[in-house]
Design a protein around this motif. Structure first.
Motif, mmCIF file in Angstrom:
data_model
loop_
_atom_site.group_PDB
_atom_site.id
_atom_site.type_symbol
_atom_site.label_atom_id
_atom_site.label_comp_id
_atom_site.label_asym_id
_atom_site.label_seq_id
_atom_site.Cartn_x
_atom_site.Cartn_y
_atom_site.Cartn_z
ATOM 1 N N UNK A 130 1.002 -1.338 -0.043
ATOM 2 C CA UNK A 130 -0.225 -0.011 0.264
ATOM 3 C C UNK A 130 0.957 1.264 -0.280
ATOM 4 N N UNK A 131 0.938 2.228 -1.257
ATOM 5 C CA UNK A 131 1.408 3.430 -0.848
ATOM 6 C C UNK A 131 0.418 4.828 -0.693
ATOM 7 N N UNK A 132 0.436 5.880 -1.164
ATOM 8 C CA UNK A 132 -0.819 7.220 -1.690
ATOM 9 C C UNK A 132 0.817 7.908 -2.586
ATOM 10 N N UNK A 133 -0.099 7.982 -3.475
ATOM 11 C CA UNK A 133 1.302 8.810 -4.817
ATOM 12 C C UNK A 133 1.073 10.048 -3.988
ATOM 13 N N UNK A 134 0.406 10.971 -3.330
ATOM 14 C CA UNK A 134 0.716 12.093 -2.188
ATOM 15 C C UNK A 134 1.487 12.054 -1.609
ATOM 16 N N UNK A 135 2.496 10.903 -0.723
ATOM 17 C CA UNK A 135 3.865 11.520 -0.056
ATOM 18 C C UNK A 135 4.527 11.494 -0.966
ATOM 19 N N UNK A 136 4.903 10.953 -1.991
ATOM 20 C CA UNK A 136 5.937 10.812 -2.823
ATOM 21 C C UNK A 136 5.883 12.006 -3.522
ATOM 22 N N UNK A 137 4.699 12.219 -4.062
ATOM 23 C CA UNK A 137 4.604 14.398 -4.488
ATOM 24 C C UNK A 137 4.999 14.725 -3.914
ATOM 25 N N UNK A 138 4.770 14.986 -2.504
ATOM 26 C CA UNK A 138 5.177 15.920 -1.149
ATOM 27 C C UNK A 138 6.838 15.841 -1.002
ATOM 28 N N UNK A 139 7.593 14.907 -0.965
ATOM 29 C CA UNK A 139 9.348 14.348 -1.622
ATOM 30 C C UNK A 139 9.557 14.956 -2.005
ATOM 31 N N UNK A 140 8.904 14.885 -3.110
ATOM 32 C CA UNK A 140 9.753 15.409 -4.635
ATOM 33 C C UNK A 140 9.812 17.799 -4.101
ATOM 34 N N UNK A 141 8.504 17.900 -4.343
ATOM 35 C CA UNK A 141 8.539 18.849 -3.078
ATOM 36 C C UNK A 141 9.393 19.621 -1.916
ATOM 37 N N UNK A 142 9.517 18.984 -1.535
ATOM 38 C CA UNK A 142 10.352 18.917 -0.126
ATOM 39 C C UNK A 142 11.403 18.516 -0.361
ATOM 40 N N UNK A 143 12.448 17.701 -1.059
ATOM 41 C CA UNK A 143 13.057 17.606 -1.579
ATOM 42 C C UNK A 143 13.925 18.540 -2.539
ATOM 43 N N UNK A 144 13.524 19.274 -4.000
ATOM 44 C CA UNK A 144 13.188 20.159 -4.532
ATOM 45 C C UNK A 144 14.148 21.933 -3.765
ATOM 46 N N UNK A 145 12.827 22.327 -2.497
ATOM 47 C CA UNK A 145 13.106 22.894 -2.046
ATOM 48 C C UNK A 145 14.074 23.333 -0.710
ATOM 49 N N UNK A 146 14.276 21.722 -0.025
ATOM 50 C CA UNK A 146 15.681 22.183 0.750
ATOM 51 C C UNK A 146 16.996 22.021 -0.186
ATOM 52 N N UNK A 147 17.363 21.199 -1.653
ATOM 53 C CA UNK A 147 18.498 21.076 -1.942
ATOM 54 C C UNK A 147 18.889 22.246 -2.761
ATOM 55 N N UNK A 148 17.526 23.081 -3.321
ATOM 56 C CA UNK A 148 17.974 24.330 -4.095
ATOM 57 C C UNK A 148 17.988 23.541 -5.526
ATOM 58 N N UNK A 149 16.780 22.669 -6.275
ATOM 59 C CA UNK A 149 16.647 21.447 -7.302
ATOM 60 C C UNK A 149 15.380 22.546 -7.731
ATOM 61 N N UNK A 150 15.357 22.911 -8.905
ATOM 62 C CA UNK A 150 14.369 23.903 -10.400
ATOM 63 C C UNK A 150 13.471 21.837 -10.603
#
Ligand code: HAM
Length: 439
Positions: free
Chosen positions: A169-189
């Motif tokens: 079981x998983x939820x797509x929203x978790x990964x989307x949030x991880x993408x956004x969080x990681x991008x912000x944290x590591x300054x990736x566009x």
């Protein structure tokens, strides 16, 4: 000139269903239908032919499926046609087409055959059938719980026990949030194209060795730290405590707890579960066989999709559903020894004329039994009596009735039970009554 004969083999990657295979196929379909209907699902169907555009439209689009796996051709009217590779766009089309008349939420099921140009291998062929169950127009997470409970029950109804399989079981929203969080944290566009590539890579996580996976991830993201962060998230151990600890798993938690509440415990939350289709927006799940000798491929996959009907109109209708394949289903039943030892497809009664001249009398008598719903055939071969009886016995026919001069003139017939060796004699009526009490 035998080299001019056509081969009798089927087209590559599809199956012929001789009666013995057909019996197993029907056994599986009957059980699937029964479970779906017990859950209140109604059956629908559609043609295997669809306009190719259905799979190219935004929202339904799946690059690998459309470009590499579809059977697409131009018909005689210059229309581009596809043999459906999955049922979800079709059912979305059906629902959208009658959205003003239908009473939502809908619970619909179907067992379509689907065509995908894949490399034939264990668990994957070019034509397969799939039990599809979907709920439309229910936004509440109970629909997700119900769907997974139905998926679970299909296996239990074949005699499986929960230890034999695992629900991931998983939820797509978790990964989307991880993408956004990681991008912000590591300054990736982070671009959409990169997200798509990463998603595809994650979908293949179990098929690639870990170091290659990591290398490909870094190649796509162009940032070591971000890759490391994502990898850690994807492979983190998700026990009960972690799931309940943080708010970011809210939606997943509801579904997880809902299933536990229904007594379904063979669930593993797996943040690397991706599912190949772009249309899923929330809950996603797959079922795997746990037997070491079983198929390694998912037996079932599904999830929630909020936007699929959006390609037909501006009315939004959410859906949640799954597809369960017949190839992996049969593999699972064989691996766990769950198929009935013998599925009898033979007639219940074989009428055996002693000579060819009694064949038609045989057919006449057979009609009487058929009208009373006793499966009856007449052995019209030229074989000897002993061979006719042994053939009937070998193919699993329980009763035979031999007819000749004596029987037809006296109107007294004998019904032989082949497994017990007993005989019952009397008029057709008497024997009919005798048989109807047995079937
Ligand atoms: P899918 O994961 O592509 O999902 O397929 C679901 C199941 O169909 C797989 O887990 C597998 O059992 C079977 N399957 C898929 N491809 C093949 C193949 N080439 N040969 C044999 N079996 C196969 C879907 O198709 C989604 N449309 C399911 C869905 C319904 N999602 C929401 N509603």
């Amino acid at each position: 000139m035998s080299e001019n004969f056509l081969p009798t083999e089927s087209y590559k990657g599809v199956r012929d269903f001789y009666p013995k295979d057909m019996a197993i196929q029907r056994y599986i379909f009957n059980s699937w239908s029964k479970t779906a209907e017990i859950f209140g699902f109604e059956k629908y169907d559609a043609s295997i032919l669809e306009p190719a555009d259905l799979y190219k439209a935004k929202g339904a689009e799946n690059e690998e499926m459309v470009n590499q796996q579809t059977y697409t051709f131009i018909d005689r009217g210059e229309r581009e046609v596809t043999l459906r590779p999955e049922m979800t766009p079709t059912v979305a089309r059906l629902v959208a087409g009658k959205r003003r008349e239908l009473n939502f939420p809908l619970r619909w099921y179907s067992i379509p055959n689907l065509f995908r140009y894949e490399r034939p291998q264990r668990g994957r062929l070019r034509e397969h059938w799939q039990l599809n169950c979907d709920i439309f127009g229910a936004d509440h997470f109970t629909a997700d719980v119900e769907l997974i409970a139905l998926a679970y029950q299909t296996l239990i109804d074949f005699g499986a026990t929960p230890d034999m399989f695992e629900i991931r079981l998983n939820n797509r929203k978790i990964l989307s949030a991880d993408f956004a969080r990681g991008a912000q944290k590591y300054g990736v566009d982070l671009k959409d194209e990169q997200i798509l590539k990463i998603s595809r890579l994650i979908d293949r996580i179990e098929k690639i060795n870990p170091s290659d996976f990591e290398k490909q991830m870094v190649d796509i993201l162009g940032n070591d730290e971000f890759s490391k962060y994502l990898l850690e998230r994807l492979t983190s151990d998700m026990d009960d405590e972690v799931i309940h600890k943080t708010e970011e798993f809210e939606d997943l938690k509801f579904v997880y707890d809902g299933l536990i509440n229904l007594g379904i415990k063979n669930i593993k939350v797996d943040l690397s579960l991706m599912r190949g289709f772009d249309y899923y927006t929330g809950t996603i799940f797959e079922i795997f066989d746990k037997h070491p000798g079983g198929t390694k491929r998912a037996m079932l996959g599904g999830g929630r999709y909020d936007n699929l009907t959006a390609m037909f109109s501006s009315d939004k209708i959410s859906g949640v559903g799954f597809g369960m394949g017949d190839v992996t289903m049969r593999d699972f039943l064989e691996t766990h020894n769950l198929l009935p030892a013998k599925i009898n497809t033979a007639p219940e009664l074989m009428i055996i004329p002693l000579e060819t001249k009694f064949n038609l009398e045989g057919e006449k008598i057979a009609q009487i039994f058929r009208q009373r719903e006793i499966k009856t055939a007449v052995d019209i071969s030229e074989n000897k009596l002993s061979k006719k009886i042994s053939d009937a016995s070998l193919s699993g026919v329980p009763y035979v009735m031999v007819i000749g001069e004596d029987e037809l003139s006296s109107l007294t017939f004998s019904l032989k039970n082949l497994s017990l060796g007993t005989t019952e004699s009397g008029s057709i009526d008497t024997l009919l009554n005798h048989l109807t009490t047995h079937f």
